[in-house]
Design an enzyme around this catalytic site. Structure first.
Site, PDB file in Angstrom:
ATOM      1  N   GLY A   1       0.824  -1.358   0.009  1.00  0.00           N
ATOM      2  CA  GLY A   1      -0.037   0.013   0.003  1.00  0.00           C
ATOM      3  C   GLY A   1       0.815   1.226  -0.194  1.00  0.00           C
TER       4      GLY A   1
ATOM      5  N   GLY B   1      -5.065  -1.617   1.942  1.00  0.00           N
ATOM      6  CA  GLY B   1      -6.501  -2.136   2.255  1.00  0.00           C
ATOM      7  C   GLY B   1      -7.439  -1.551   1.518  1.00  0.00           C
TER       8      GLY B   1
ATOM      9  N   ASP C   1       2.525  -2.372  -4.472  1.00  0.00           N
ATOM     10  CA  ASP C   1       1.132  -1.600  -4.488  1.00  0.00           C
ATOM     11  C   ASP C   1       0.656  -2.390  -5.924  1.00  0.00           C
ATOM     12  OD1 ASP C   1      -1.211  -0.158  -4.573  1.00  0.00           O
ATOM     13  OD2 ASP C   1      -0.103   1.005  -3.247  1.00  0.00           O
TER      14      ASP C   1
ATOM     15  N   TYR D   1     -15.389  -5.369   6.202  1.00  0.00           N
ATOM     16  CA  TYR D   1     -14.521  -4.185   6.753  1.00  0.00           C
ATOM     17  C   TYR D   1     -14.012  -4.702   8.144  1.00  0.00           C
ATOM     18  CZ  TYR D   1     -11.313  -0.292   7.307  1.00  0.00           C
ATOM     19  OH  TYR D   1     -10.089   0.489   7.850  1.00  0.00           O
TER      20      TYR D   1
ATOM     21  N   ILE E   1      -1.683   6.138   4.260  1.00  0.00           N
ATOM     22  CA  ILE E   1      -0.653   5.925   5.384  1.00  0.00           C
ATOM     23  C   ILE E   1       0.418   5.277   4.948  1.00  0.00           C
ATOM     24  CG2 ILE E   1      -0.695   4.366   7.519  1.00  0.00           C
ATOM     25  CD1 ILE E   1      -3.853   5.092   7.862  1.00  0.00           C
TER      26      ILE E   1
ATOM     27  N   LEU F   1      -2.905  -7.800  -4.456  1.00  0.00           N
ATOM     28  CA  LEU F   1      -3.159  -8.786  -3.155  1.00  0.00           C
ATOM     29  C   LEU F   1      -4.506  -9.221  -3.046  1.00  0.00           C
ATOM     30  CD1 LEU F   1      -0.841  -6.146  -0.915  1.00  0.00           C
ATOM     31  CD2 LEU F   1      -0.185  -8.249  -2.153  1.00  0.00           C
TER      32      LEU F   1
HETATM   33  P1  NAI Z   1      -5.413   4.317   0.512  1.00  0.00           P
HETATM   34  O1  NAI Z   1      -6.584   3.849  -0.303  1.00  0.00           O
HETATM   35  O2  NAI Z   1      -4.918   5.845   0.778  1.00  0.00           O
HETATM   36  O3  NAI Z   1      -4.083   3.360   0.449  1.00  0.00           O
HETATM   37  C1  NAI Z   1      -4.414   1.967   0.329  1.00  0.00           C
HETATM   38  C2  NAI Z   1      -3.418   1.504  -0.656  1.00  0.00           C
HETATM   39  O4  NAI Z   1      -3.714   0.112  -0.624  1.00  0.00           O
HETATM   40  C3  NAI Z   1      -3.375   1.992  -1.988  1.00  0.00           C
HETATM   41  O5  NAI Z   1      -2.242   2.513  -2.337  1.00  0.00           O
HETATM   42  C4  NAI Z   1      -4.108   1.018  -2.749  1.00  0.00           C
HETATM   43  O6  NAI Z   1      -3.689   1.016  -4.191  1.00  0.00           O
HETATM   44  C5  NAI Z   1      -3.333  -0.274  -2.099  1.00  0.00           C
HETATM   45  N1  NAI Z   1      -4.104  -1.548  -2.515  1.00  0.00           N
HETATM   46  C6  NAI Z   1      -5.513  -1.553  -2.213  1.00  0.00           C
HETATM   47  N2  NAI Z   1      -5.842  -2.775  -2.975  1.00  0.00           N
HETATM   48  C7  NAI Z   1      -4.820  -3.416  -3.389  1.00  0.00           C
HETATM   49  C8  NAI Z   1      -4.463  -4.557  -3.914  1.00  0.00           C
HETATM   50  N3  NAI Z   1      -5.258  -5.466  -4.346  1.00  0.00           N
HETATM   51  N4  NAI Z   1      -3.129  -4.897  -4.235  1.00  0.00           N
HETATM   52  C9  NAI Z   1      -2.349  -4.045  -4.066  1.00  0.00           C
HETATM   53  N5  NAI Z   1      -2.433  -2.898  -3.255  1.00  0.00           N
HETATM   54  C10 NAI Z   1      -3.764  -2.528  -3.027  1.00  0.00           C
HETATM   55  O7  NAI Z   1      -5.929   3.999   2.287  1.00  0.00           O
HETATM   56  P2  NAI Z   1      -5.288   4.483   3.457  1.00  0.00           P
HETATM   57  O8  NAI Z   1      -6.633   5.057   4.169  1.00  0.00           O
HETATM   58  O9  NAI Z   1      -3.940   4.727   3.584  1.00  0.00           O
HETATM   59  O10 NAI Z   1      -5.281   2.876   4.076  1.00  0.00           O
HETATM   60  C11 NAI Z   1      -4.130   1.985   4.783  1.00  0.00           C
HETATM   61  C12 NAI Z   1      -4.439   1.031   5.724  1.00  0.00           C
HETATM   62  O11 NAI Z   1      -5.079   1.717   6.786  1.00  0.00           O
HETATM   63  C13 NAI Z   1      -5.812   0.263   5.237  1.00  0.00           C
HETATM   64  O12 NAI Z   1      -5.503  -1.338   5.627  1.00  0.00           O
HETATM   65  C14 NAI Z   1      -6.982   0.937   5.966  1.00  0.00           C
HETATM   66  O13 NAI Z   1      -8.150  -0.176   6.176  1.00  0.00           O
HETATM   67  C15 NAI Z   1      -6.157   1.335   7.328  1.00  0.00           C
HETATM   68  N6  NAI Z   1      -7.318   2.236   7.813  1.00  0.00           N
HETATM   69  C16 NAI Z   1      -7.655   3.566   7.383  1.00  0.00           C
HETATM   70  C17 NAI Z   1      -8.083   4.300   8.126  1.00  0.00           C
HETATM   71  C18 NAI Z   1      -8.563   5.783   7.558  1.00  0.00           C
HETATM   72  O14 NAI Z   1      -9.636   6.544   7.958  1.00  0.00           O
HETATM   73  N7  NAI Z   1      -8.146   6.124   6.357  1.00  0.00           N
HETATM   74  C19 NAI Z   1      -8.800   3.967   9.226  1.00  0.00           C
HETATM   75  C20 NAI Z   1      -8.499   2.862   9.916  1.00  0.00           C
HETATM   76  C21 NAI Z   1      -7.590   1.932   9.255  1.00  0.00           C
END
Ligand code: NAI
Length: 257
Positions: free
Chosen positions: A8, A71, A32, A155, A13, A42
């Site tokens: 990711g 995620g 990613d 989720y 994050i 993934l």
């Molecule tokens: P984001 O959407 O900005 O980043 C997620 C990254 O995961 C992206 O770069 C995306 O391309 C990658 N990704 C998604 N599906 C994929 C796949 N099939 N194969 C490879 N890469 C893949 O989201 P964010 O918010 O940075 O999320 C990071 C983590 O933090 C996640 O696990 C999310 O569940 C968790 N999280 C986020 C919160 C929020 O409010 N933003 C709150 C709690 C947890």
């Protein structure tokens, strides 16, 4: 310099963590779905195997750190894909990369779970049995039973399961000399959050989920805790979950911890 792999890495994050790690002088292997050092999907078993093989090739079988950030949010369809990335995209990389981590220098791994992991108990998690059995094909059927709430359930259920998976690995990983922890962010300003705010099915619930600190987190605030957990300053922290949520878990569950 240490070698740290991070999923990711392209957004939110993960991107903030990769940037902070590079600034601190670490060599980062970003993973990613596109535009990364290592592109892998993934959500599929083949993609996860490709990610593990790609990391092993790039680190010559010796890895010092691992951060699993990739995620998908509640709004993603089909919801089984949320579980594939959030759960299988974490545990299969943990298990596939443990041998390389065990050869690393003061190695540590961090999985990004969520405050949502505590919205249900393991005993109430209807995904628990199929996830423990590694039966990815059965996930969609279990989610159907949750009806309209299946996005939330996918989720929270996947995040609950990934936190449990980390805790259940504490003994084996400790014996292998590799520290393993989770961070559980609350609402954080990233494209994932924006996508759920833009979806009329989820926007009100997300807007109403306000932390005692009265604001959402910047991705850099989550990255700072991840860097601490990877560092030698956290040398005795293992099998733990760190809520980085502005106090929302304490507000919702003051007597449970
Ligand atoms: P984001 O959407 O900005 O980043 C997620 C990254 O995961 C992206 O770069 C995306 O391309 C990658 N990704 C998604 N599906 C994929 C796949 N099939 N194969 C490879 N890469 C893949 O989201 P964010 O918010 O940075 O999320 C990071 C983590 O933090 C996640 O696990 C999310 O569940 C968790 N999280 C986020 C919160 C929020 O409010 N933003 C709150 C709690 C947890």
């Amino acid at each position: 310099m240490t070698k740290i792999a991070i999923t990711g890495s392209g957004s939110g994050i993960g991107a903030a963590t990769a940037e902070a790690l590079r600034a601190a002088g670490h060599q980062v292997i970003g993973i990613d779905i596109r535009n990364a050092d290592l592109n892998a999907d993934l959500s599929t078993a083949d993609g996860r195997a490709q990610a593990v093989a790609g990391v092993l090739a790039r680190c010559d079988g010796v890895l010092d750190g691992l951060v699993l950030c990739a995620g998908l949010g509640v709004q993603v369809e089909p919801p089984a894909r949320i579980v594939s990335v959030n759960y299988f995209g974490a545990v299969e990389l943990l298990d596939g990369l443990l041998p390389a981590l065990s050869k690393g220098s003061k190695p540590a791994a961090v999985v990004v779970s969520s405050v949502a992991s505590a919205h249900l108990s393991w005993e109430d998690n209807r995904l628990a049995a199929v996830l423990e059995a590694g039966d990815e094909a059965a996930v969609a059927g279990v989610l159907e039973s949750a009806g309209e709430k299946r996005g939330n359930f996918a989720y929270a259920g996947s995040k609950n399961a990934v936190t449990v998976a980390v805790r259940k690995r504490a003994v084996d990983w400790g014996r292998a000399g590799v520290r393993l922890n989770t961070v559980a962010p609350g609402v954080t300003e990233t494209p994932l959050l924006q996508a759920s705010l833009d979806d009329p099915r989820y926007s009100k619930a997300v807007r109403d989920f306000v932390a005692p600190l009265g604001r959402s987190a910047k991705p850099q605030e989550i990255a700072a805790v991840i860097l601490f957990l990877l560092s030698t300053q956290a040398g005795f922290v293992h099998g733990a979950q760190f809520f980085v949520d502005g106090g929302i878990d304490a507000m919702m569950r003051p007597t449970r911890f």
